[in-house]
Design a protein around this motif. Structure first.
Motif, PDB file in Angstrom:
ATOM      1  N   SER A 260       2.638  -6.346  -4.871  1.00  0.00           N
ATOM      2  CA  SER A 260       1.786  -5.157  -5.004  1.00  0.00           C
ATOM      3  C   SER A 260       2.637  -3.886  -4.996  1.00  0.00           C
ATOM      4  O   SER A 260       3.519  -3.755  -5.856  1.00  0.00           O
ATOM      5  CB  SER A 260       0.723  -5.161  -3.917  1.00  0.00           C
TER       6      SER A 260
ATOM      7  N   GLU B  75      -2.347   6.507  -3.433  1.00  0.00           N
ATOM      8  CA  GLU B  75      -1.405   7.115  -4.385  1.00  0.00           C
ATOM      9  C   GLU B  75      -1.416   8.642  -4.261  1.00  0.00           C
ATOM     10  O   GLU B  75      -0.391   9.297  -4.463  1.00  0.00           O
ATOM     11  CB  GLU B  75      -1.732   6.681  -5.819  1.00  0.00           C
TER      12      GLU B  75
ATOM     13  N   GLY C 114       0.803  -1.222   0.000  1.00  0.00           N
ATOM     14  CA  GLY C 114       0.000   0.000   0.000  1.00  0.00           C
ATOM     15  C   GLY C 114       0.839   1.275   0.000  1.00  0.00           C
ATOM     16  O   GLY C 114       0.369   2.323   0.420  1.00  0.00           O
TER      17      GLY C 114
HETATM   18  C1  DHB Z   1      -1.621  -1.905  -3.119  1.00  0.00           C
HETATM   19  C2  DHB Z   1      -2.875  -2.186  -3.623  1.00  0.00           C
HETATM   20  C3  DHB Z   1      -3.505  -1.248  -4.409  1.00  0.00           C
HETATM   21  O1  DHB Z   1      -4.733  -1.486  -4.935  1.00  0.00           O
HETATM   22  C4  DHB Z   1      -2.892  -0.023  -4.676  1.00  0.00           C
HETATM   23  O2  DHB Z   1      -3.550   0.888  -5.417  1.00  0.00           O
HETATM   24  C5  DHB Z   1      -1.631   0.236  -4.176  1.00  0.00           C
HETATM   25  C6  DHB Z   1      -0.984  -0.707  -3.409  1.00  0.00           C
HETATM   26  C7  DHB Z   1      -0.944  -2.936  -2.250  1.00  0.00           C
HETATM   27  O3  DHB Z   1      -1.590  -3.945  -1.906  1.00  0.00           O
HETATM   28  O4  DHB Z   1       0.225  -2.758  -1.935  1.00  0.00           O
END
Ligand code: DHB
Length: 511
Positions: free
Chosen positions: A183, A399, A88
């Motif tokens: 991710s 973001e 994230g």
């Molecule tokens: C992650 C998941 C997302 O949907 C995103 O926009 C950014 C990061 C994650 O799980 O790291």
């Protein structure tokens, strides 16, 4: 009482930040013996070296260090498996190896494991006097966000440089670093692999007190990387516009979907991609190509015994599979149940039975049906999917945080949303967006891109859209890199799966 005071002072030291250390050091005598019981019941013994600061100007002492785990038998030649736990785009402390993920498995395979901490969009410190003195405009006592873009990748590059700096003293081979992440962590792994030694990071790394070393790596493992934040909103709508979910939006959001989707072909074509057979991969054949990648993944799963239901949109051949194939679980051939000819059967001359092994090969996929299935497993993100803010600050995405600054601001980072919002994307934001995007650097002639790549994106992962990992993998292939790519069948947004397969690949590339 004295003990309590001491521990309070130590705690303050770690949260307030600024710590200058004159050198980066690694001492092989400072290890601690440890062991970990793995998921299969086996035990791996190793030596731990923890809290190794990888920069001399430590801004956030909660995160800017790494841990090293050296399994028994490792030598100077042993590859290093570097796992980032970023998720994230948030801060991620230097962790210990886990029994059930790739770190435990890497130790079992005999690799040196490195787990760096990194600052992220939510990490902050309270500025002390020294920090305020060093940073113009910051007052003592002020909360400062320490990990907004591009800090996480700077920390990881500094960690790689530290490993090179310590290579002579530390077990493991810094010329064979394999990065891994999922991710946003997959994006970090992609960045480590795709931005090696690029001069655009150099000044920032110098200011942090990173070692003057190279920061390219040998291989990158990227699970569902959330990359190309400049263009992913377009890619998302271009793919998902055909779903019932997007079709049923209100007029305003449907309009955004259409506008964004219409911008994607120009971007895709600007990448000048080629299919593996050398023919051009353009917006005209891209959806078919993505379809063929999903079919490829489903066929691999089917060959391994998975049931691929036609209700998801697949069509199957009705003749392949061999006339007299043995029934899988013994007993009668399925086409001859109850002595009756099953549909599709006809008697053969000579008394045999020519049967239909329906469904051995996948021949086609109805993409609209399949995408509706993907969305049924998890609702889509809003429109736009990443650079939100259209509906106000309360809907800001992670973001929007990531590209904000040390004050904790949330900002737009794409021209599309900024324009809708009458917001301005400053030069700093533009630069940070670029530095966080592996696509900005692949094949630019100024960058050492890792020679080996293992890229996975789940075939029902909607956190980002299939076009993104597909063009990322294709771009790397097109510049001659060794890329193992799959839209892994039936996987949601997840990582560190199919570890047998991953570590077979690792064994292969280090031969
Ligand atoms: C992650 C998941 C997302 O949907 C995103 O926009 C950014 C990061 C994650 O799980 O790291």
């Amino acid at each position: 009482m004295i003990k309590k005071l001491l521990s309070l002072m130590l705690g303050a030291c770690f949260t307030l930040g600024v710590a200058a250390q004159s050198t980066l050091h690694f001492n092989s005598n400072e290890g601690v013996k440890s062991s970990l019981k793995l998921y299969d019941g086996s035990t791996v013994n190793y030596t731990s070296y923890e809290r190794l600061f990888y920069v001399t100007n430590v801004e956030d002492s909660t995160y800017q260090f790494l841990n090293v785990y050296v399994p028994e038998g490792a030598t100077q030649q042993t590859p290093i498996f570097l796992r980032s736990y970023v998720g994230g785009y948030m801060a991620s402390p230097a962790a210990q190896p886990q029994a059930g993920d790739a770190t435990g498995r890497a130790l079992k395979e005999g690799y040196v494991v490195v787990i760096p901490g990194t600052r992220g969009r939510n990490s902050s410190i309270v500025a002390d006097k020294e920090y305020a003195k060093k940073h113009k405009g910051i007052k003592k006592g002020q909360t400062v966000y320490t990990g907004r873009a591009p800090k996480a990748i700077l920390d990881l590059k500094a960690a790689i440089r530290y490993l090179r700096h310590s290579d002579k003293d530390m077990p493991g081979d810094a010329e064979r670093i394999i990065t891994d992440g999922t991710s946003a962590g997959g994006a970090m792994s992609a960045l480590m692999g795709a931005t090696g030694n690029n001069p655009e990071y150099a000044e920032l790394l110098k200011a942090m007190g990173a070692a003057e070393e190279r920061d390219d790596v040998f291989a990158s493992v990227c699970y569902c990387p959330i990359i190309d934040l400049e263009h992913v909103d377009m890619a998302y709508e271009w793919l998902f516009q055909q779903t019932d979910s997007r079709q049923s939006l209100d007029d305003l959001h449907k309009g955004y979907t259409q506008e964004l989707a219409a911008m994607f072909p120009t971007y895709l074509n600007s990448l000048n991609l080629q299919k593996p057979d050398g023919t051009p991969l353009t917006a005209d054949n891209y959806l078919d190509y993505i379809k063929s990648e999903i079919i490829r993944a489903a066929q691999i799963a089917k060959n391994a015994g998975a049931d691929i239901p036609d209700s998801l949109g697949f069509s199957f051949s009705n003749s392949a599979g061999g006339m007299f194939a043995a029934p899988i679980n013994g007993g009668m051939r399925p086409q001859m149940q109850g002595g009756q000819l099953q549909q599709g059967m006809r008697p053969m001359r000579g008394g045999g039975m020519r049967g239909r092994q329906t469904g051995e090969y996948i021949t086609d996929l109805d993409m609209k049906k399949y995408l509706n299935y993907v969305v049924s497993t998890q609702p889509l993100k809003g429109v736009p999917a990443f650079d939100s803010l259209i509906d106000g600050i309360n809907n800001a995405s992670g973001e929007n945080d990531e590209f904000g600054d040390g004050t904790g601001s949330k900002v737009n980072h794409t021209d599309f949303t900024a324009h809708k919002n009458n917001a301005i994307i400053t030069d700093d934001i533009h630069r940070n967006v670029k530095l966080m995007n592996p696509m900005s650097f692949i094949g630019d002639g100024n960058t050492t891109v890792a020679p080996h790549w293992y890229i996975r994106h789940g075939a029902r992962d909607r956190d980002t859209a299939f076009p993104v990992p597909v063009y990322f993998a294709t771009k790397l292939q097109n510049i001659g890199k060794d890329v193992n790519f799959l839209l892994a069948w039936n996987r949601p947004h997840s990582g560190d799966y199919a570890l047998d397969e991953l570590f077979e690949w690792v064994a292969d590339i280090i031969k």
